[in-house]
Write a protein that holds these residues in place. Structure first.
Motif, short mmCIF file in Angstrom:
data_model
loop_
_atom_site.label_atom_id
_atom_site.label_comp_id
_atom_site.label_asym_id
_atom_site.label_seq_id
_atom_site.Cartn_x
_atom_site.Cartn_y
_atom_site.Cartn_z
N THR A 278 0.82 -1.21 0.00
CA THR A 278 0.00 0.00 0.00
C THR A 278 0.85 1.27 0.00
O THR A 278 0.39 2.33 0.42
CB THR A 278 -0.93 0.01 1.22
N SER B 249 2.61 -1.76 12.78
CA SER B 249 3.25 -1.82 11.47
C SER B 249 4.73 -1.46 11.53
O SER B 249 5.45 -1.66 10.55
CB SER B 249 2.54 -0.86 10.50
N ASP C 293 2.04 5.45 8.01
CA ASP C 293 0.75 4.75 7.99
C ASP C 293 -0.20 5.38 9.01
O ASP C 293 -0.48 4.83 10.05
CB ASP C 293 0.98 3.27 8.31
N ASN D 205 3.95 -0.34 3.41
CA ASN D 205 2.88 0.61 3.67
C ASN D 205 3.42 2.03 3.78
O ASN D 205 2.76 2.92 4.34
CB ASN D 205 2.14 0.24 4.96
#
Length: 592
Positions: A116, A234, A330, A364
């Motif tokens: 992402t 994350s 993120d 991410n």
């Protein structure tokens, strides 16, 4: 003796009765039990010898003889049943039917996490005819995050997505040794150079270099730093929070007693790990860093609020007041709307608190947000992919990372249509400004840190050189005053000194006399980096300039390379060429 006799008779009678009623299985069990009883008659013999009556002795002997016969009968019956069992044993079960062969099922693997990573999309600057639009205006940019992020991808064996490659950040990763200002009355010096473009000698490259004055770390004003660290789940990967902690550990020894350091974390909710603490308490700061662990969701909004509260609490008048946001970008809960975050950062900027962003990790990584927040926050954005980059940003370039010497720096170039038929600005696509923004001191622009240098390159096609990409308009014949006939362009810069609201103007002409027959070493290397970035973005602007040609150009312009950055560039160039050839065999053919 009589009780023993009665017991033996009762046992015999019981055995006989049981034979009439027990099942086959019970009989077998009983036989087995009786067989296990040893009857020797020794005690009976003893009692008979002691003078027992003859009748009783006869009865006992008869009972014993009956029990023996009964035992032998049962043993014979048991043997017979065993033979019958063997004779009538069921046949063995048939072998199982053959099973058709089939592929063994593979273990179910968890699908890889979706990538992402987010990059702001943009198109390359196009070629502009001077007769139709003679003015180019943009804000300078000192970010270098694109270069190290692309390096990370190449090291992992993958080509970067097109929008991850920002040409100006690739070029500005390197130091070109520009001459600095004579004194600090002016924060930076400007130099220009013009020479033929290596990919088309009919065209010229106009190289604009800006060099800020250097400030030793010991002379940096007292700094109030708030480290805003993402500790969400994350960030658990080795190239995220663990690398982040090691990066800041390298910076800690540079901190002084007059500095103040706070540590704020965010993961689901914000938390204060270290209140404003004197910078020379290195042990306390290192201990606080060592306690950080990743876990939870990411609430960047709450973290920013607490970080700004700490920055305000430790604010130093006349000093460096800055939040350093370290994250994979993120932001997924809290103030997740990009515009709301930008507004909050703008408000803090107006109160004298700048924001620098450091990107970490992959998968991410939100490059678009990290870069945008740094731009809005009068800071710079870097990407940390290894400890060497951490040292470069937080130790070697600490002065330029922390101390701003000029803010809202804008460049405007007016080209002379009588001399310059076409021009193209290489890079700075997301830094373009309207012409009227140049004189508007309310419009935000880029900052220059102490000792920092900034490079911008234009590609020019002079009138009469036969390199025009389009035909001139019929009704736009330029009229130029004789006094400016030899000018190719007029360069203007605006900047603000720290704390000032009004800008200062610098200006200088660029003439044909500035054109050199051959480019300098620094211009050749900068051109090689620009061509490398163009090929990574698809190779639409360098007229077929190949990987081999770029390598030859860069290898001949390494010059003095004390930190090995230019040599490393050659390695990255080789990796990019190899990956491009693997993806498109035509690339390999074209570079042989």
């Amino acid at each position: 003796m009589r009780p023993l006799l009665i017991s033996c008779l009762a046992l015999a009678v019981a055995a006989g009765c049981a034979k009439k009623t027990e099942t086959k299985e019970e009989a077998d069990q009983a036989a087995s039990t009786l067989d296990s009883i040893e009857v020797t008659g020794s005690r009976i013999g003893d009692q008979t010898a002691a003078g027992a009556p003859a009748t009783a002795r006869a009865e006992a002997e008869a009972a014993a003889s009956a029990m023996a016969r009964d035992r032998h009968v049962r043993a014979a019956a048991k043997a017979q049943r065993a033979q019958e069992t063997l004779a009538y044993a069921p046949p063995p079960a048939p072998p199982p039917a053959p099973v058709a062969h089939y592929a063994m099922p593979q273990p179910v693997m968890a699908p890889p996490e979706a990538n992402t990573e987010n990059y702001e999309a943009f198109d390359d600057n196009g070629i502009v005819r001077s007769a139709e639009n003679a003015v180019s205006t943009f804000s300078i940019d000192v970010d270098t995050g694109s270069y190290s992020n692309v390096r990370r991808m190449l090291a992992q064996g993958q080509l970067p997505p097109k929008d991850a490659v920002r040409v100006e950040e690739m070029i500005n990763y390197f130091d070109y040794g520009y001459a600095g200002p004579a004194d600090r009355s002016q924060p930076f010096a400007v130099s220009t150079e013009l020479a033929p473009a290596p990919w088309d000698r009919k065209r010229l490259l106009m190289h604009v270099g800006i060099q800020g004055y250097a400030v030793p770390v010991s002379q940096i004003p007292a700094s109030n730093l708030v480290l805003l660290i993402d500790t969400s789940g994350s960030m658990s990967d080795p190239n995220k929070l663990p690398l982040l902690k090691e990066a800041f550990r390298q910076m800690v020894p540079q901190l002084r007693a007059q500095d103040r350091v706070s540590i704020v974390v965010y993961a689901g909710s914000a938390g204060l790990v270290l209140p404003p603490t004197p910078g020379d308490r290195h042990g306390e700061i290192l201990d606080a860093l060592g306690r950080l662990e990743a876990g939870g969701s990411t609430n960047g909004g709450e973290g920013i609020e607490l970080a700004y509260a700490m920055a305000k609490q430790g604010f130093i008048d006349g000093g460096v007041n800055r939040v350093v946001l370290a994250t994979d970008g993120d932001f997924n809960v809290g103030i997740y709307d990009p515009r709301a975050l930008e507004t909050r950062v703008e408000q803090a900027r107006e109160s004298g608190i700048a924001l620098t962003t450091l990107g970490f990790g992959q998968g991410n990584y939100n490059d678009a947000m990290a870069e945008k927040l740094a731009d809005v926050g009068n800071g710079n954005h870097a990407y940390i992919d290894n400890l060497m980059e951490a040292r470069k940003v937080l130790v070697e370039e600490m002065s330029s990372t922390l101390l701003t010497i000029a803010s809202d720096v804008k460049i405007q170039v007016e080209f002379n249509p009588a001399q310059v038929a076409e021009y193209r600005l290489i890079g700075y696509e997301n830094r373009a400004l309207a012409r009227e923004d140049f004189n508007n001191d309310q419009v935000d622009a880029g900052e220059i840190g102490a000792g920092h240098d900034v490079t911008a390159i234009y590609e020019l096609c002079l009138v009469g050189m036969g390199c025009e990409s389009s035909d001139p308009l019929r009704y736009s014949a330029p009229k130029v005053a004789p006094a400016t006939a030899q000018e190719l362009a007029f360069l203007k810069l605006r900047y603000k000194l720290p704390g000032n609201d009004r800008s200062v103007l610098m200006e200088r002409p660029v003439t044909r006399r500035d054109v050199k027959p051959e480019a300098s070493e620094n211009l050749r290397f900068a051109a090689a980096v620009a061509a490398y970035a163009d090929l990574l973005r698809g190779g639409q602007n360098m007229d077929g300039f190949s990987w081999d040609q770029i390598e030859t150009l860069a290898r001949g312009a390494r010059g003095n390379d004390p930190w090995g950055y230019r040599s490393e560039f050659l390695q990255l160039l080789a990796q990019a060429r190899s990956l491009s050839a693997a993806r498109d065999p035509a690339v390999a053919i074209s570079t042989e």
